[in-house]
Each structure stands twice: as structure tokens, then as C-alpha cells.
Motif scaffolding. Sequence first.
Motif, PDB file in Angstrom:
ATOM      1  N   GLU A   6       0.820  -1.209   0.000  1.00 50.28           N
ATOM      2  CA  GLU A   6       0.000   0.000   0.000  1.00 50.28           C
ATOM      3  C   GLU A   6       0.860   1.269   0.000  1.00 50.28           C
ATOM      4  N   VAL A   7       2.040   1.195   0.631  1.00 47.26           N
ATOM      5  CA  VAL A   7       2.943   2.350   0.624  1.00 47.26           C
ATOM      6  C   VAL A   7       3.600   2.478  -0.746  1.00 47.26           C
ATOM      7  N   ARG A   8       3.946   1.354  -1.347  1.00 46.70           N
ATOM      8  CA  ARG A   8       4.484   1.389  -2.713  1.00 46.70           C
ATOM      9  C   ARG A   8       3.511   2.067  -3.654  1.00 46.70           C
ATOM     10  N   ASP A   9       2.225   1.777  -3.477  1.00 47.53           N
ATOM     11  CA  ASP A   9       1.206   2.407  -4.319  1.00 47.53           C
ATOM     12  C   ASP A   9       1.145   3.917  -4.083  1.00 47.53           C
ATOM     13  N   LEU A  10       1.311   4.348  -2.818  1.00 44.70           N
ATOM     14  CA  LEU A  10       1.328   5.778  -2.523  1.00 44.70           C
ATOM     15  C   LEU A  10       2.506   6.464  -3.210  1.00 44.70           C
ATOM     16  N   ILE A  11       3.678   5.846  -3.116  1.00 42.50           N
ATOM     17  CA  ILE A  11       4.887   6.434  -3.720  1.00 42.50           C
ATOM     18  C   ILE A  11       4.762   6.459  -5.237  1.00 42.50           C
ATOM     19  N   THR A  12       4.271   5.368  -5.813  1.00 42.05           N
ATOM     20  CA  THR A  12       4.113   5.298  -7.268  1.00 42.05           C
ATOM     21  C   THR A  12       3.112   6.340  -7.750  1.00 42.05           C
ATOM     22  N   GLY A  13       1.988   6.483  -7.030  1.00 41.85           N
ATOM     23  CA  GLY A  13       0.994   7.476  -7.417  1.00 41.85           C
ATOM     24  C   GLY A  13       1.539   8.884  -7.347  1.00 41.85           C
ATOM     25  N   ASN A  14       2.322   9.169  -6.304  1.00 44.03           N
ATOM     26  CA  ASN A  14       2.938  10.492  -6.166  1.00 44.03           C
ATOM     27  C   ASN A  14       3.901  10.760  -7.315  1.00 44.03           C
ATOM     28  N   ALA A  15       4.804   9.809  -7.592  1.00 48.72           N
ATOM     29  CA  ALA A  15       5.805   9.998  -8.639  1.00 48.72           C
ATOM     30  C   ALA A  15       5.155  10.109 -10.010  1.00 48.72           C
TER      31      ALA A  15
END
Length: 468
Positions: A166-175
Motif C-alpha cells: 500500500e505504501v508502494r502504491d502511494l509512492i508510485t501514485g505520487n511519482a
Amino acid sequence: MSAAVGVALALAFAASLPYWLPRTVVALRVRIFARINGEEGIPAPGREVPAEEFKRVYGHPAANGRSRGAALSDLFWYWLSPGPEVHQEHLEPGPRYDDVARTTRQILAGPSRAEWTGLVGRCTRQVLDELGGDERLFKVRLRDLMLPVWASVYYEVVFRSPCPREVRDLITGNADDVVSALKCTRLRHLDRRARLTAYLRERLAHDPPPVPLPALLTGRERAYYLQGTFFNTAVVQMSEATAHLLLALATHPEVQEHLASAGPDYLDRVIDETLQHFPLFGVAHRITTGEIPRAGRPAIPPGSVLLFNYPEYQRSGTSGAERFDPDRWLSRDTRPTASIPFGVAANRPCPARGFAVLTMRVAAEEVLRRFRLESSAEHTRSLPSRGPCLLIPRADTGSSRLRLRLRLRLRLRLAAMRLADHWANVPRSLTQLVLGTYMVWDARRQGLCRNYFAAAPGGPSRSVVGSR
């Protein structure tokens, strides 16, 4: 004019659109950007700063201003929000920058080369596993494929623990949101970015990383620092670099084929050639804080905005610059003389320069171990298409009849990709024109950088405008 002639002319005009409209729109975007931002700065290389002076001017101690005094900074702060005021690349020189830069070096120096290799290999395999195992052809966008890889890598580098999905998804969405705004293919969505900020603030309050974060920053600024430096810039730049590398292999099958019999040194030369053709930086601006004297030329005065054009400079020192030739790096006599893939050492070079090639190689080897790459898409430095590519599993495809069907299917898919990519440039270029114009206007209206320094001690500085 008969109706038939009118229809024929309309069809001919429509068919010609992909050949001239995108280029025309790009030229119009440049003019609009310059008009909104005002007077241009000093291009380098250019008439005032030729290619032979590029490195000397770039590396001069007076070319050290980063944000204050350039109208172009409002646009970059707009794109990099939230927290552009503590982004490592946009901090003014001084104690805060030194504190931030020192922390970044300490975080990146944590893993050994062997640990970097293991980490990147593991994260790449995890993302490739998510593609599934039954398909014979995978159509992907290479930048989208690589974003979660580098999101996982840099999370673990910072926090020294595996990245939750879920954190990977947050970082990917931000980038993805940041890079899409930078390419002007989408408007920015600050709510996506705010979700990552909220997670980081919560994480730092209860479980901070082992490397102490900059002491001169507040708690909120430390979250912005990690978000901007690692989970925006590092993730985006490494994802784009790896996507360029894989797309270069996909569009140069002879190079990809040669890799099978060549050693790792050849892949390193392919990486060097990729970074020469598709540098990660476009135009980096610096504001002079003092005079830059030059022999035989007028001195560059304080307050000038220098626009260092990486692609233009690297083309200036390459013989046969349009040809993709990894073997040019075999000899000192043939390798390009103008090559700065990670910037100039004297003026904020990329902090990851010591291991970027190593980690790109590891990620590419993991992909190539499983797949052959094929693409018929246009390959440009800005990569607004995100790198369409077909991945063909290297496992045995069965009978000769089945392999023949696969080859036929592949040819049809590549033809369809070529056609789709060709026509996608038309609506995409118009989208970039509209959204880019709006964002430039909105950035000027908000004046994030201008207002920040106006409220800082010392008040506003003279605004010298620079845009290209």
C-alpha cells in the motif's frame, strides 16, 4: 469544388496531421511558455555561452543560485509541490542545503554495492512476478513498469525495511502524478501527493529511519524532504532512465541480440549510449550570484539566469550523434567529449551517480533474463508515451506451429503499436499545449517561489526571468 474532391482533401489533411501537427504544437508551446514567463535567460550552449565554455561556466562558483530570482522557478516549484522549498535540487546554497545534501549522501551510502545489487534485483523480480505467468505477450508501458520497482528500492534504502504494497502504491501514485504534470500530459493532483505526505509524517513521528534526518528542518519539512528527494526525483529519474534503456534495447534488436553473447561491459556501454541519447535532465537553470569573467568575451553579470541544455550540449560533442552505437564507448578516441549524464561535479551533480549505472544494469538484466523486448514506438527524450513495449517470455513457446503463430501475432501487434503511437501524438500534443499553457499561467499566478522569498529575511530579490 465537387463533394468528392472536398472529401479527398479533408482525408489528405487528416492523414497528414501526425507529420506536422505535433512539431508545430511543440514550437507553439515554447513560444507561449516564453511569453508567459517573460524575457528569456541565457541559453548554454548558445550564442553567448558556446559549447566549449559550457562546463566551465556551469562549474563556476558564481553559478550557484538555484531558485531565488528566476521566474522559471515558480513553474518548477509548482510542479514539485508540496515542499519545493526543501527539495534538495531547489534549495539555495547555505547551511540548510549543506545539511540536506549531507543527509542524502549518508542515506545513499548505507547499502554496499552487493546490497544495492540484491535489493534492486529482488524488487525488480517482485514487480515482474505480478505480470503473471500464462501470457505469451505482455504489452506494458516501461515507465509504468519501472515506477513500482524504484518506489520499493528507495523506500527500503531510506527506512531499511521492505516496502509494504500500500505504501508502494502511494509512492508510485505520487511519482506518476509529478512526472505526468512535468510532461504536461495531466494536471497535477495535490490530493495524491498529500496522501504520501501524511503517511511520511506519521511514519517519521513513530518510526523514523536509521539515518537522522536534517536537523535544520522542521518535522513537516523532513517529510517533504523525503518525498521530494527520494520518492519523487529519485523514483522518477531512475524509472525514466531504466525505461529509456529498455526501450532502446527494444527498438535496436541487433544490440539486444548481441547482449546474449557479450559480457556485462557491453551492457554498461549500452547504458552510456542511452544516457547520451536520452539524458535525464532537459534544461537546468542556475542564477548567478556574482560575476563570471571570461577570456575574450563579456563577463556574465550577477543575477543572470543560465539555461544549461543537456541534450544540446551532449549532441555537440558526439560524432554521428543520431546513430545508436554502444561501441563508440570502447575507445577514448571515439567516445563523446561532451557527456554529463549526472551533471557537472562542481555544481550539484546527481547524488546517485556512483551507483546509478550499476542499479540500472541489475534491473535491465532481471527483465532481459525473462523477456525479449520488442517495440515499434517512437523513442524521444521526454517519453510522453511512457514507453510502449511488448515483453515476450523467453520460455519455450511449444511446437514450431505455435512459434510461427506467435511470430505472426507479434508482427501484427508491432504494426498496430506503430500506428497507434503515430496517431497518439496528435491528441497528446494538443493536450500538452492546453494543459502546459494553463500550468505555466497558474504557476505564474501563484508565484510559489517568488512569494516564498518575498516573505523571507531580506525581502524580495530582483526577478530575472528565464524560460525555454
